[in-house]
Write an enzyme that holds these catalytic residues in place. Structure first.
Site, PDB file in Angstrom:
ATOM      1  CD  GLU A   1       9.472  -2.117  29.416  1.00  0.00           C
ATOM      2  OE1 GLU A   1      10.078  -1.864  30.369  1.00  0.00           O
ATOM      3  OE2 GLU A   1       8.395  -2.794  29.585  1.00  0.00           O
TER       4      GLU A   1
ATOM      5  CG  ASN B   1      14.482   2.020  34.444  1.00  0.00           C
ATOM      6  OD1 ASN B   1      14.950   3.112  34.431  1.00  0.00           O
ATOM      7  ND2 ASN B   1      13.831   1.599  35.500  1.00  0.00           N
ATOM      8  CG  ASP B   2      13.754  -3.156  30.687  1.00  0.00           C
ATOM      9  OD1 ASP B   2      14.695  -3.779  30.875  1.00  0.00           O
ATOM     10  OD2 ASP B   2      12.756  -3.348  31.484  1.00  0.00           O
TER      11      ASP B   2
ATOM     12  NE  ARG C   1      16.620  -2.814  34.788  1.00  0.00           N
ATOM     13  CZ  ARG C   1      15.429  -2.834  34.804  1.00  0.00           C
ATOM     14  NH1 ARG C   1      14.561  -2.619  33.740  1.00  0.00           N
ATOM     15  NH2 ARG C   1      14.802  -2.208  35.977  1.00  0.00           N
TER      16      ARG C   1
END
Ligand code: PEP
Ligand code: MG
Length: 586
Positions: free
Chosen positions: A436, A459-460, A470
């Protein structure tokens, strides 16, 4: 006919008459209480808190048996907030010492608590300020109108009605659902608000952030709610109504099809088997996992066990939480991620926090490698739990191989200690890492050589690759899973794992988003981990796909030079027109 737009947070179509809850904003009076009346004021405050507790408990006790588990836990959260010292005790000190009236004392203390949540980076925790505000509003209403019972304001039978409100607390949402409502519309709110999450689990279409909804809509107006597209029609004409009736019928049919897939295998048309796993935060999430028969847990976010409490859970408490999940899913793998704490995800222990740029600071594995005692306690619990089932140990936020070898050394030390203490564990527990951080994705081949499995945290990965915080709304529009650089890192990671012969999964939000499923399958991904609610839809896409063909299309997509061409190719892959709507309608 009037069309209003907002953020669709729960899909589905509802057609019905409006029930508008017009609540004026509460204005909080401020005055000094004479000394001799101070104790009376304290008693008034305590009575309002007690009525609020009684109201919430009443709703809690009347949750229908088929309601999702979240319903109870959201109301429990409100009961917990009500018991928080800043809500239920600190105002009493202010009434006594400052001679403030109860409303003003409560508002002052709760504003402080809200400010604490507001300053948090994590969107989930920041969202808690909404819960605090909702609980405080309930107490304020009881202070201002002690004779008016919250639950009695709405008529008992709201069958087939669409509720339109400024905002809704989860407890209100549950109470209204019990009265037969078919959709929620609110002026305020965001996609990760509890009411949004709850409406998804209750299966009720919902649109939030429809600014001015309570102003433009009157009681009994005929409404059409399109929860997927976030659009709402007021007094639509016959043609629009007929079209939406047709769509609603189609959605009902698709939902029946999805439900029927619960026990089917996730195997493509050309015989490729895919693992569909669930992400969970707490053991309480298991009910949803069973509802969709996930193949196992692909991400257990253990940091949630450490939050909202005074001291961190000790080894035995952690062990119990892990065993509960493992025993609930016999024969299925459970991927336990070690703590992803740090920065805003604070707990009540002395940990050095980087305040300058929390997303780039001391979090996750970096923090664990500094606080080895904290890390070892968790590793002991996870390893001991591994004696009870198929456990996989997953390390978040890896950015260098040095971190992998340090983790492996510590795991070996913990295993030696456990042996000495006579505890059982799986000596071959797979140790995997989350990819990530772009540094890890770029060198995925090296990480694959030193780990037993990889899991892509989009997401990361997207946040760090594109330099987009984010949680920062101002740059949200740049957050793009289809950015060519992101796709290259994902493809590279999948390929590196394949070459090394180790499994690779994806557990970021992208894995549960049906717009990307075909592309990811075409890139070779065979394990997806997601919020359980998304699982059956993804399963349908897998079963309808011919992966050989998707592989060819994915290769073409990876050769695209600009985002627009790439986007068009992905849309074509998903099938335009009717086919696309079929897959993505629910
Ligand atoms: C991710 O980053 O994609 C992920 C799954 O981890 P989290 O959302 O918990 O940071
Ligand atoms: Mg992450």
């Amino acid at each position: 006919m009037l069309a209003l737009h907002g953020k669709g947070v729960s899909s589905g179509i509802a057609i019905g008459r409006a029930f508008v809850i017009k609540r004026e904003r509460i204005s909080v009076p401020e005055y000094a209480v004479p000394k001799e009346l101070v104790e009376e004021e304290v008693a008034r405050f305590l009575a309002a808190v007690a009525s609020t507790r009684a109201e919430l408990s009443e709703i809690r006790n009347h949750i229908p048996a088929d309601a999702p588990l979240e319903a109870a836990s959201f109301i429990d959260t409100h009961l917990l907030i009500l018991s928080d010292t800043m809500v239920s005790e600190a105002p009493i000190d202010d009434i006594r010492e400052q001679q403030w009236n109860a409303e003003f004392a409560l508002k002052t203390q709760s504003d402080r608590l809200i400010a604490v949540f507001e300053a948090m980076e994590d969107p989930y925790l920041r969202n808690k300020k909404i819960d605090v505000a909702q609980v405080v509003e309930r107490v304020l209403r009881n202070l201002l109108n002690p004779d008016e019972r919250e639950n009695e304001r709405a008529p008992a039978d709201l069958c087939g009605r669409v509720v339109v409100a400024n905002d809704l607390a989860p407890a209100d949402a549950v109470a209204l659902k019990n009265k037969g409502i078919i959709a929620f519309i609110t002026n305020l709110g965001g996609p990760i608000s509890h009411t949004a999450i709850l409406s998804r689990s209750l299966g009720i279409p919902a649109i939030v952030a429809v600014h001015g909804a309570t102003q433009y809509i009157d009681n009994d107006d005929e409404l059409i709610v399109d929860g997927k597209r976030g659009v709402l029609f007021v007094d639509a004409d016959d043609i629009v109504i007929a079209e939406y009736e047709r769509r609603a019928e189609k959605i009902a049919r698709l939902q029946r099809e999805l439900d029927a897939l619960r026990t089917s295998e996730a195997v493509s048309r050309d015989g490729v088997s895919v693992q569909l796993m669930a992400n969970i935060e707490l053991p309480e999430d298991l009910a949803a996992v069973h509802q969709v028969l996930a193949n196992g847990i692909g991400l257990y976010r253990t940091e949630f066990l450490f939050m909202n409490r005074g001291a961190p859970p000790n080894e035995e408490e952690q062990l119990a939480a892990y065993i509960r999940v493992i025993k609930d899913l016999p024969g299925r793998p459970v991927t336990i991620r070690t703590l992803d704490l740090g920065a805003d995800k604070r707990i009540d222990i002395e940990i050095p926090i980087t305040a300058v740029n929390p997303a780039l600071g001391l979090r996750a594995v970096r923090l664990c490698l500094q606080d080895v005692a904290l890390f070892k306690t968790q590793l002991r619990a996870i390893l001991r739990a591994s004696a009870f089932g198929q456990v996989r140990l997953m390390i978040p936020m890896l950015s260098s191989l040095d971190e992998v070898s340090r983790v492996r050394d510590i795991v070996a030390e913990v295993q030696a200690d456990l042996r000495q203490d006579g505890h059982g564990f799986d000596p071959d527990i797979p140790i995997g890492g989350m990819i990530e951080v772009p540094a890890a994705a770029v060198s995925a081949d090296l990480f694959a050589a030193h780990l037993d499995f990889l899991s892509i945290g989009t997401n990361d990965l997207i946040q760090y690759t594109l330099a987009i915080d984010r949680v920062d709304d101002t740059v949200n529009y740049l957050y793009d899973p289809l950015h060519p650089s992101v796709l290259r890192l994902i493809a590279k990671t999948i390929q590196a794992a394949a070459e090394q012969g180790i499994p690779v999964a994806m557990c970021g939000e992208m894995a549960g988003d049906s717009r990307y499923t075909r592309l990811l399958l075409g890139l070779g991904l065979r394990e997806f981990s997601m919020h359980p609610a998304a699982l059956l839809e993804i399963k349908k896409i897998v079963r309808d796909s011919a992966i050989g063909e998707l592989r060819r299309q994915a290769a073409e997509i990876m050769r695209a030079r600009d985002s627009r061409t790439l986007q068009a190719l992905v849309e074509r892959m998903n099938g335009d027109g009717e086919a696309e709507t079929e897959a993505g309608e629910i």
